[in-house]
Design a protein around this motif. Structure first.
Motif, mmCIF file in Angstrom:
data_model
loop_
_atom_site.group_PDB
_atom_site.id
_atom_site.type_symbol
_atom_site.label_atom_id
_atom_site.label_comp_id
_atom_site.label_asym_id
_atom_site.label_seq_id
_atom_site.Cartn_x
_atom_site.Cartn_y
_atom_site.Cartn_z
ATOM 1 N N GLY A 1 16.323 -14.719 -11.817
ATOM 2 C CA GLY A 1 14.866 -14.618 -11.632
ATOM 3 C C GLY A 1 14.542 -13.195 -11.201
ATOM 4 O O GLY A 1 15.409 -12.309 -11.233
ATOM 5 N N LEU B 1 0.614 -28.090 -12.176
ATOM 6 C CA LEU B 1 0.323 -26.854 -12.905
ATOM 7 C C LEU B 1 0.592 -27.139 -14.382
ATOM 8 O O LEU B 1 1.670 -27.622 -14.731
ATOM 9 N N ILE C 1 21.341 -23.828 -4.683
ATOM 10 C CA ILE C 1 22.615 -24.527 -4.483
ATOM 11 C C ILE C 1 23.524 -23.686 -3.594
ATOM 12 O O ILE C 1 24.327 -24.221 -2.828
ATOM 13 N N ASP D 1 13.438 -16.665 -2.896
ATOM 14 C CA ASP D 1 13.081 -18.052 -2.578
ATOM 15 C C ASP D 1 14.273 -18.849 -2.056
ATOM 16 O O ASP D 1 14.078 -19.860 -1.375
HETATM 17 C C1 LIG Z 1 2.198 -21.861 -8.696
HETATM 18 C C2 LIG Z 1 2.874 -20.679 -8.102
HETATM 19 C C3 LIG Z 1 2.200 -19.479 -8.061
HETATM 20 C C4 LIG Z 1 2.814 -18.363 -7.495
HETATM 21 N N1 LIG Z 1 2.112 -17.198 -7.445
HETATM 22 C C5 LIG Z 1 2.672 -16.124 -6.871
HETATM 23 C C6 LIG Z 1 1.969 -14.879 -6.831
HETATM 24 O O1 LIG Z 1 0.847 -14.763 -7.315
HETATM 25 N N2 LIG Z 1 2.586 -13.821 -6.246
HETATM 26 C C7 LIG Z 1 3.845 -13.911 -5.725
HETATM 27 O O2 LIG Z 1 4.354 -12.903 -5.200
HETATM 28 N N3 LIG Z 1 4.543 -15.058 -5.780
HETATM 29 C C8 LIG Z 1 3.995 -16.170 -6.337
HETATM 30 N N4 LIG Z 1 4.699 -17.323 -6.418
HETATM 31 C C9 LIG Z 1 6.089 -17.353 -5.902
HETATM 32 C C10 LIG Z 1 7.091 -16.787 -6.915
HETATM 33 O O3 LIG Z 1 6.967 -17.458 -8.141
HETATM 34 C C11 LIG Z 1 8.504 -16.948 -6.341
HETATM 35 O O4 LIG Z 1 8.511 -16.451 -5.025
HETATM 36 C C12 LIG Z 1 9.536 -16.176 -7.177
HETATM 37 O O5 LIG Z 1 9.710 -16.788 -8.435
HETATM 38 C C13 LIG Z 1 10.883 -16.142 -6.444
HETATM 39 O O6 LIG Z 1 11.815 -15.464 -7.246
HETATM 40 P P1 LIG Z 1 13.369 -15.776 -7.106
HETATM 41 O O7 LIG Z 1 14.043 -14.870 -8.067
HETATM 42 O O8 LIG Z 1 13.754 -15.771 -5.678
HETATM 43 O O9 LIG Z 1 13.532 -17.297 -7.561
HETATM 44 P P2 LIG Z 1 13.195 -17.975 -8.962
HETATM 45 O O10 LIG Z 1 12.092 -17.288 -9.654
HETATM 46 O O11 LIG Z 1 13.054 -19.437 -8.678
HETATM 47 O O12 LIG Z 1 14.510 -17.721 -9.816
HETATM 48 C C14 LIG Z 1 15.714 -18.404 -9.514
HETATM 49 C C15 LIG Z 1 16.586 -18.354 -10.759
HETATM 50 O O13 LIG Z 1 17.842 -18.947 -10.434
HETATM 51 C C16 LIG Z 1 18.258 -19.771 -11.523
HETATM 52 N N5 LIG Z 1 19.185 -20.768 -10.967
HETATM 53 C C17 LIG Z 1 18.887 -21.789 -10.125
HETATM 54 N N6 LIG Z 1 20.007 -22.481 -9.827
HETATM 55 C C18 LIG Z 1 21.034 -21.863 -10.487
HETATM 56 C C19 LIG Z 1 22.427 -22.121 -10.569
HETATM 57 N N7 LIG Z 1 22.997 -23.153 -9.916
HETATM 58 N N8 LIG Z 1 23.182 -21.316 -11.323
HETATM 59 C C20 LIG Z 1 22.625 -20.267 -11.987
HETATM 60 N N9 LIG Z 1 21.295 -19.992 -11.968
HETATM 61 C C21 LIG Z 1 20.516 -20.778 -11.210
HETATM 62 C C22 LIG Z 1 16.950 -20.358 -12.033
HETATM 63 O O14 LIG Z 1 17.072 -20.814 -13.362
HETATM 64 C C23 LIG Z 1 16.016 -19.166 -11.909
HETATM 65 O O15 LIG Z 1 16.009 -18.372 -13.071
HETATM 66 C C24 LIG Z 1 4.122 -18.463 -6.973
HETATM 67 C C25 LIG Z 1 4.803 -19.664 -7.032
HETATM 68 C C26 LIG Z 1 4.185 -20.776 -7.578
HETATM 69 C C27 LIG Z 1 4.933 -22.074 -7.627
#
Ligand SMILES: Cc1cc2nc3c(=O)[nH]c(=O)nc-3n(C[C@H](O)[C@H](O)[C@H](O)COP(=O)(O)OP(=O)(O)OC[C@H]3O[C@@H](n4cnc5c(N)ncnc54)[C@H](O)[C@@H]3O)c2cc1C
Length: 475
Positions: free
Chosen positions: A10, A176, A156, A277
């Protein structure tokens, strides 16, 4: 044996990969999905994330695909004009959907040499004194010296480590959806206006011709939020809220999200770390989650690289949690506060009125803007100097702009005196002798994440700080 395994491709995992690669660290990103989702959750970048992209020379790409909106005071939907002269060269919000942010970060990560393995799901892990063994769902294994869980709110990695995730469960849930509609744009606009007057919001936001995005409050909180809502459930909620379902059909996306608010007890367990996250979840009020995670990656990247390359001073890697955990706790709290202010109960409504009046004071308005945009973040380095611990905004120097000197992710001594030296650290820290009308201290030492590690003009004082961030001198 790779240096760092990143679980999750992500935005946070991709940002971290790019940062690590700047230092030549061998990185593999494991992403369980075979293809990028193409869907947006976050809709934009706040000032500090925009600055971060600028500091790495990536901003032009983001500006080309995004749309700039002037920053304004905004808290729990209370809006005010921005106070004069925000402390940034980028006083705007960049509207850019998360799928594009991820695309740009993936492109950059690959350009600098990251290996991204799609369709690879982490299923287990174990660690010992020399490294971490990642067990993949297909039964294969991968060994790395470090592993970072960037695998989202249901991480995980966090669960396998047994790291607690205390906080509040979801009390409210929203559906959504992105779907085709039979209704005309005029009908949708009129219904949205009627709903707004009644204090209900459900979108709709046009995504393409005849395709709209909706966010509607669900009827209660489901037990298993991994199960997507059905089209019928979504139609029923629309009918309950708007009196019609607008003939929605052919959904491109149906998902649910809640207002759970949780913070990992620890960001590190031995050779395994958490970011984004995986370390913190909160409702999307103020649009902060992705921004917070990108800034986690920016803080962690150079520190973990220093560990992997071998020059990290004692405690550098632990400063990641010491600095970022309080920042996340503060974001969680401001989303809790915003959630309360959005309640229609008379008590919270009275507090909302009061907050709105207080925001008319420039200092209050500025304080809240600096919080949401994250330019107010100050790490506690134990130094009273007002600049130390803060990030420095981009400033104009005689020979160009400061941020263009930071693309390589190295430390930087910006020296207006011409008398200082970083000899002994020249392989890790650049020494730039230049002057700026915007900088009223003789010199600053910047960490690779742009935070001020030291300010002054005394060489001995500087020498006392360099090892803390950049390890032992060489030569
Ligand atoms: C409706 C909504 C609106 C939002 N609006 C905003 C906004 O306007 N501004 C803002 O800053 N934030 C916003 N957010 C929050 C934002 O989307 C998240 O904070 C962001 O996606 C976090 O990024 P990340 O890379 O930590 O996690 P994620 O985007 O969840 O990415 C995690 C990745 O890990 C992968 N993964 C999971 N488990 C495994 C595994 N076991 N093995 C390998 N890969 C795995 C998943 O497939 C995914 O690609 C919003 C969230 C929601 C729900």
């Amino acid at each position: 044996m790779v240096d760092v395994i990143i679980t999750g491709g992500g935005p946070v995992g991709l940002m971290l990969a790019g940062e690590l690669r700047l230092h030549g660290v061998h990185v593999v990103v494991l992403e369980k999905e075979k293809e990028p989702s193409g869907h947006a959750r976050a809709l934009g970048l706040h000032v500090r994330s925009i600055e971060v992209m600028d500091q790495r020379g990536l901003l032009e790409r983001f500006l080309a695909l995004g749309r700039q909106y002037p920053v304004r005071g905004s808290f729990a939907g209370i809006t005010k004009p921005a106070p004069g002269r925000l402390d940034t060269a980028h006083p705007y919000i960049l509207g850019i959907p998360q799928n594009l942010t991820e695309r740009l970060l993936a492109e950059h990560a690959i350009e600098v040499g990251t290996e991204i393995r799609r369709g690879c799901e982490l299923a287990g892990l174990s660690q010992d004194d020399t490294g971490v063994t990642a067990e993949l769902a297909d039964g294969t294994r991968l060994r790395g010296r470090y592993l970072v869980g960037c695998d989202g709110g249901r991480s995980i990695v966090r669960k396998l480590l047994g790291v607690g995730f205390p906080g509040e469960p979801a009390r409210t849930e929203w559906l959504l959806a992105e779907a085709e509609v039979a209704a005309t744009p005029q009908e949708l606009d009129a219904a949205a206006a009627r709903a707004r007057t009644a204090g209900v919001r459900f979108g709709p936001a046009p995504h393409a011709v005849g395709v709209y995005g909706f966010v509607v409050p669900a009827d209660g909180v489901t037990e298993d939020r991994t199960a997507p809502p059905t089209l019928e459930e979504f139609r029923q909620r629309l009918r309950a809220l708007a009196g019609t379902d607008f003939g929605v059909h052919s959904p491109r996306r149906l998902t649910r999200f809640g207002d759970a608010t949780r913070l990992a007890e620890r960001y590190r367990s031995g050779r395994v770390l958490l970011a984004g996250d995986a370390a913190h979840v909160h409702p999307p009020l103020g649009g902060q989650g992705l921004n917070l995670g990108i800034q986690d990656a920016f803080n962690l990247g150079w520190k973990l690289a220093a560990e992997a390359v071998g020059w990290a001073p004692e405690a550098l890697l632990d400063s990641y949690q010491a600095e970022r955990h309080p920042v996340a706790a503060d974001v969680l709290n401001n989303t809790r506060a915003q959630g309360e202010l959005l309640s229609s109960e008379p008590g919270p409504q009275a507090v909302r009125q009061l907050v709105s009046e207080l925001m008319d004071f420039e200092e209050v308005n500025r304080y809240l803007i600096e919080k949401i945009t994250a330019i107010g973040v100050r790490y506690d380095f134990g130094d009273e100097h007002p600049l130390v611990g803060r990030r420095l905004r981009d400033i104009e120097l005689k020979r160009g702009r400061l941020y263009t000197l930071m693309h390589g992710g190295r430390g930087l001594l910006l020296d207006q005196t011409g008398r200082l030296s970083v000899a002994g650290w020249a392989d890790r820290v650049d020494h730039v002798v230049d002057v700026s009308e915007e900088l009223d201290v003789p010199a600053v030492l910047l960490r690779p994440d742009g935070h001020v590690a030291w300010a002054g003009d005394d060489q001995q004082d500087l020498l006392s700080q360099l090892p803390r961030w950049f390890g032992a001198p060489v030569g």
